[in-house]
Design a protein around this motif. Sequence first.
Motif, PDB file in Angstrom:
ATOM      1  N   LEU A 178       0.763  -1.160  -0.053  1.00 24.25           N
ATOM      2  CA  LEU A 178       0.170   0.136   0.242  1.00 24.25           C
ATOM      3  C   LEU A 178       1.139   1.264  -0.017  1.00 24.25           C
ATOM      4  O   LEU A 178       0.330   2.446   0.183  1.00 24.25           O
ATOM      5  CB  LEU A 178      -1.150   0.125   1.148  1.00 24.25           C
ATOM      6  CG  LEU A 178      -2.078  -0.726   1.146  1.00 24.25           C
ATOM      7  CD1 LEU A 178      -3.321  -0.416   2.432  1.00 24.25           C
ATOM      8  CD2 LEU A 178      -2.896  -0.409  -0.192  1.00 24.25           C
ATOM      9  N   HIS A 179       2.155   1.278  -0.043  1.00 28.42           N
ATOM     10  CA  HIS A 179       2.922   2.370   0.052  1.00 28.42           C
ATOM     11  C   HIS A 179       4.372   1.948  -0.661  1.00 28.42           C
ATOM     12  O   HIS A 179       5.050   1.505  -0.122  1.00 28.42           O
ATOM     13  CB  HIS A 179       3.109   3.118   1.350  1.00 28.42           C
ATOM     14  CG  HIS A 179       3.783   4.426   1.266  1.00 28.42           C
ATOM     15  ND1 HIS A 179       3.121   5.704   0.704  1.00 28.42           N
ATOM     16  CD2 HIS A 179       5.154   4.412   1.269  1.00 28.42           C
ATOM     17  CE1 HIS A 179       4.301   6.653   1.020  1.00 28.42           C
ATOM     18  NE2 HIS A 179       5.241   5.938   1.172  1.00 28.42           N
ATOM     19  N   THR A 180       4.556   2.662  -1.686  1.00 23.78           N
ATOM     20  CA  THR A 180       6.030   2.543  -2.454  1.00 23.78           C
ATOM     21  C   THR A 180       6.190   3.579  -3.262  1.00 23.78           C
ATOM     22  O   THR A 180       5.295   4.174  -3.930  1.00 23.78           O
ATOM     23  CB  THR A 180       6.093   0.975  -2.821  1.00 23.78           C
ATOM     24  OG1 THR A 180       7.490   0.861  -2.917  1.00 23.78           O
ATOM     25  CG2 THR A 180       5.427   0.728  -4.616  1.00 23.78           C
ATOM     26  N   HIS A 181       7.754   3.704  -3.566  1.00 23.93           N
ATOM     27  CA  HIS A 181       8.061   4.879  -4.496  1.00 23.93           C
ATOM     28  C   HIS A 181       8.695   4.279  -5.839  1.00 23.93           C
ATOM     29  O   HIS A 181      10.061   3.841  -5.609  1.00 23.93           O
ATOM     30  CB  HIS A 181       8.771   5.763  -3.977  1.00 23.93           C
ATOM     31  CG  HIS A 181       8.444   6.630  -2.719  1.00 23.93           C
ATOM     32  ND1 HIS A 181       7.832   7.659  -2.761  1.00 23.93           N
ATOM     33  CD2 HIS A 181       7.915   6.343  -1.464  1.00 23.93           C
ATOM     34  CE1 HIS A 181       7.278   8.351  -1.770  1.00 23.93           C
ATOM     35  NE2 HIS A 181       7.550   7.463  -0.758  1.00 23.93           N
ATOM     36  N   ALA A 182       7.827   3.974  -6.820  1.00 22.47           N
ATOM     37  CA  ALA A 182       8.632   3.328  -8.040  1.00 22.47           C
ATOM     38  C   ALA A 182       9.795   4.010  -8.254  1.00 22.47           C
ATOM     39  O   ALA A 182      10.752   3.137  -8.842  1.00 22.47           O
ATOM     40  CB  ALA A 182       7.674   3.166  -9.214  1.00 22.47           C
ATOM     41  N   SER A 212      -0.499   9.986   0.887  1.00 21.81           N
ATOM     42  CA  SER A 212       0.531  10.889   1.149  1.00 21.81           C
ATOM     43  C   SER A 212       1.398  10.295   2.310  1.00 21.81           C
ATOM     44  O   SER A 212       1.273   9.169   2.855  1.00 21.81           O
ATOM     45  CB  SER A 212       0.043  12.136   1.541  1.00 21.81           C
ATOM     46  OG  SER A 212       1.121  13.354   1.556  1.00 21.81           O
ATOM     47  N   HIS A 213       2.293  11.141   3.030  1.00 19.84           N
ATOM     48  CA  HIS A 213       2.836  10.689   4.097  1.00 19.84           C
ATOM     49  C   HIS A 213       2.448  11.484   5.328  1.00 19.84           C
ATOM     50  O   HIS A 213       1.994  12.868   5.184  1.00 19.84           O
ATOM     51  CB  HIS A 213       4.378  11.059   3.902  1.00 19.84           C
ATOM     52  CG  HIS A 213       5.236  10.406   2.696  1.00 19.84           C
ATOM     53  ND1 HIS A 213       5.020  10.878   1.430  1.00 19.84           N
ATOM     54  CD2 HIS A 213       5.631   9.238   2.894  1.00 19.84           C
ATOM     55  CE1 HIS A 213       5.916  10.109   0.633  1.00 19.84           C
ATOM     56  NE2 HIS A 213       6.153   8.971   1.514  1.00 19.84           N
ATOM     57  N   LEU A 214       2.427  10.895   6.400  1.00 25.14           N
ATOM     58  CA  LEU A 214       2.136  11.645   7.677  1.00 25.14           C
ATOM     59  C   LEU A 214       2.805  11.126   9.055  1.00 25.14           C
ATOM     60  O   LEU A 214       3.005  10.039   9.180  1.00 25.14           O
ATOM     61  CB  LEU A 214       0.519  11.173   8.046  1.00 25.14           C
ATOM     62  CG  LEU A 214      -0.096  11.912   9.188  1.00 25.14           C
ATOM     63  CD1 LEU A 214      -0.302  13.374   9.173  1.00 25.14           C
ATOM     64  CD2 LEU A 214      -1.412  11.302   9.489  1.00 25.14           C
ATOM     65  N   ALA A 256       0.806   7.040   4.817  1.00 23.50           N
ATOM     66  CA  ALA A 256       2.100   6.109   5.083  1.00 23.50           C
ATOM     67  C   ALA A 256       2.746   6.606   6.596  1.00 23.50           C
ATOM     68  O   ALA A 256       2.515   7.861   6.599  1.00 23.50           O
ATOM     69  CB  ALA A 256       3.202   6.453   4.116  1.00 23.50           C
ATOM     70  N   HIS A 257       3.153   5.718   7.189  1.00 22.31           N
ATOM     71  CA  HIS A 257       4.024   5.869   8.361  1.00 22.31           C
ATOM     72  C   HIS A 257       3.291   6.104   9.575  1.00 22.31           C
ATOM     73  O   HIS A 257       2.984   5.216  10.549  1.00 22.31           O
ATOM     74  CB  HIS A 257       5.085   7.029   8.177  1.00 22.31           C
ATOM     75  CG  HIS A 257       6.001   6.947   7.055  1.00 22.31           C
ATOM     76  ND1 HIS A 257       6.828   5.606   6.695  1.00 22.31           N
ATOM     77  CD2 HIS A 257       6.129   7.511   5.910  1.00 22.31           C
ATOM     78  CE1 HIS A 257       7.305   5.537   5.596  1.00 22.31           C
ATOM     79  NE2 HIS A 257       6.762   6.696   4.929  1.00 22.31           N
ATOM     80  N   CYS A 258       2.661   7.227  10.104  1.00 21.05           N
ATOM     81  CA  CYS A 258       1.794   7.632  11.066  1.00 21.05           C
ATOM     82  C   CYS A 258       2.568   7.079  12.331  1.00 21.05           C
ATOM     83  O   CYS A 258       2.019   6.439  13.288  1.00 21.05           O
ATOM     84  CB  CYS A 258       0.501   6.919  11.006  1.00 21.05           C
ATOM     85  SG  CYS A 258      -0.468   7.239   9.539  1.00 21.05           S
ATOM     86  N   SER A 274       6.051  -1.452   1.438  1.00 18.53           N
ATOM     87  CA  SER A 274       7.523  -1.648   1.327  1.00 18.53           C
ATOM     88  C   SER A 274       8.267  -0.271   1.340  1.00 18.53           C
ATOM     89  O   SER A 274       9.442  -0.216   1.638  1.00 18.53           O
ATOM     90  CB  SER A 274       7.839  -2.236   0.018  1.00 18.53           C
ATOM     91  OG  SER A 274       7.592  -1.335  -0.929  1.00 18.53           O
ATOM     92  N   ASP A 275       7.718   0.732   1.165  1.00 19.55           N
ATOM     93  CA  ASP A 275       8.379   2.301   0.894  1.00 19.55           C
ATOM     94  C   ASP A 275       9.728   2.310   0.491  1.00 19.55           C
ATOM     95  O   ASP A 275      10.592   2.790   0.944  1.00 19.55           O
ATOM     96  CB  ASP A 275       8.200   2.756   2.313  1.00 19.55           C
ATOM     97  CG  ASP A 275       8.475   4.577   2.134  1.00 19.55           C
ATOM     98  OD1 ASP A 275       8.244   4.808   1.168  1.00 19.55           O
ATOM     99  OD2 ASP A 275       8.842   4.995   3.130  1.00 19.55           O
ATOM    100  N   ILE A 276       9.924   1.624  -0.652  1.00 24.67           N
ATOM    101  CA  ILE A 276      11.505   1.518  -1.219  1.00 24.67           C
ATOM    102  C   ILE A 276      11.409   3.254  -1.734  1.00 24.67           C
ATOM    103  O   ILE A 276      10.275   3.821  -2.118  1.00 24.67           O
ATOM    104  CB  ILE A 276      11.671   0.749  -2.516  1.00 24.67           C
ATOM    105  CG1 ILE A 276      10.435   1.025  -3.585  1.00 24.67           C
ATOM    106  CG2 ILE A 276      11.690  -0.715  -2.153  1.00 24.67           C
ATOM    107  CD1 ILE A 276      11.275   0.468  -4.895  1.00 24.67           C
TER     108      ILE A 276
END
Length: 425
Positions: free
Chosen positions: A68-72, A223-225, A263-265, A314-316
């Motif tokens: 549910l969260h990654t940066h291609a 987004s990121h939080l 993402a993160h929280c 995975s948040d690569i």
Amino acid sequence: MEKDRIIILKGHIIFTPEAQRFAIYENSYLIACDGVICGIYDVIPEQYRGIPVCDYGENLIIPGFVDLHTHAPQFNQRGLGLDYKLLEWLNEYTFKEENKFSDPVYAAGVYDAFAEELLRQGTTRVAAFATIHRESSRILFQALYRRGIGAYVGKVNMDTNCPDFIKEDTLLSLQDTEKLLQEWAGNGLVKPIITPRFAPTSTRELLKGLGELALTYQLPVQSHLSENVNEIAWVEELFPEIKEYHRVYQAYHLFGQTPTLMAHCVHLSDAAVQSMAENGVVAVHCPDSNLNLTSGIMPVRKLLTAGVKVGLGSDIGAGHSLSMPQTVVKTIQLSKVMQVLDSQYEPLTLSEVFYLATKGGGSFFGKVGSFEAGYSLDALIIENHSAVQGLSPLERLQQFIYTGTAKDITERYIAGVRRAVFEAD
Ligand code: GUN
Ligand code: FE
């Protein structure tokens, strides 16, 4: 019923209809029509007789994984600069790497490799960030679409507090986003998602425009939080009129007004946790990333108990691997660290975290991540490479999650279609 619309898979079927337990059907038939599961049977029902069976023998059949969260665009950046913390890492590595995506040829190479690796690792659904660039974002949509991977793809928006080479003009940013989402909004499998990078790199005008696009086109948001303490302090400085980080998104219709991933929280107040729950915002736990950038540990148990929906990412390239089984392991391990620090903290179990990586995260995509009737047939075949004899199917799943590799995954189905990978080492 036309026979070529039906798929029958046979093997040891394991999934988590609920977080607390694995459902296990040994030597059973998983039957789907038009990519949607009809049921699990120990004998093939009369109406499906005569249809060829894909017999996987002793192998496991499990749901595909959901990231549910990654940066291609950070695929080539995995493992680099991880002695930094978030804000330094963005400036020293990430923005420079993402700048390369102004070149569509570079983008095509990276995005092909990224999509191929996702499939290889058994990720069948993904929510991915691209970069600010419209043309290369389109290439990411196409790379995922060609492989039949279910995805939300977001062209990133950022118009302040970043190097000029990657800073957008606010109006152009919104126009590019709208053009791209119009191209892909009607697509069944690969769809657009509104993607402000995070509050610090967004002007109020940008957030306002993105919130309006999300509402107008009824699109989800990612987004990121609250990832890092310096980031949080910076948001409070940048938005003094708004008291807490999550309220910045909320003020601009980017916090649950449409389905939302944050993402993160890691560092949320009790009020913020409650607001996540009330607004149905999904908290995406990215354990590798949080460890690599020394961001902190998301108190997953606390969020779940408060009724927040949780998924895994995975948040690569802050995370170093696209493997969701490894993300499951890290999530469990971190929950045990939490217990070491606080004996009252109840660690997460394998079934709970497997659920987050399948049905929990999958719910963002609709009926995805389970093998109940009505769910999409997103499935992996896991071959038994264990040297240990006589393990039960559940024990083999345990061993695969902890010690398996992409090589143990021998087939991948997404929405009922078998998808091949070109094997890499
Ligand atoms: N916050 C803003 N951008 C990023 C990013 O690319 N990665 C992570 N981990 N956090 C971010
Ligand atoms: Fe991220």
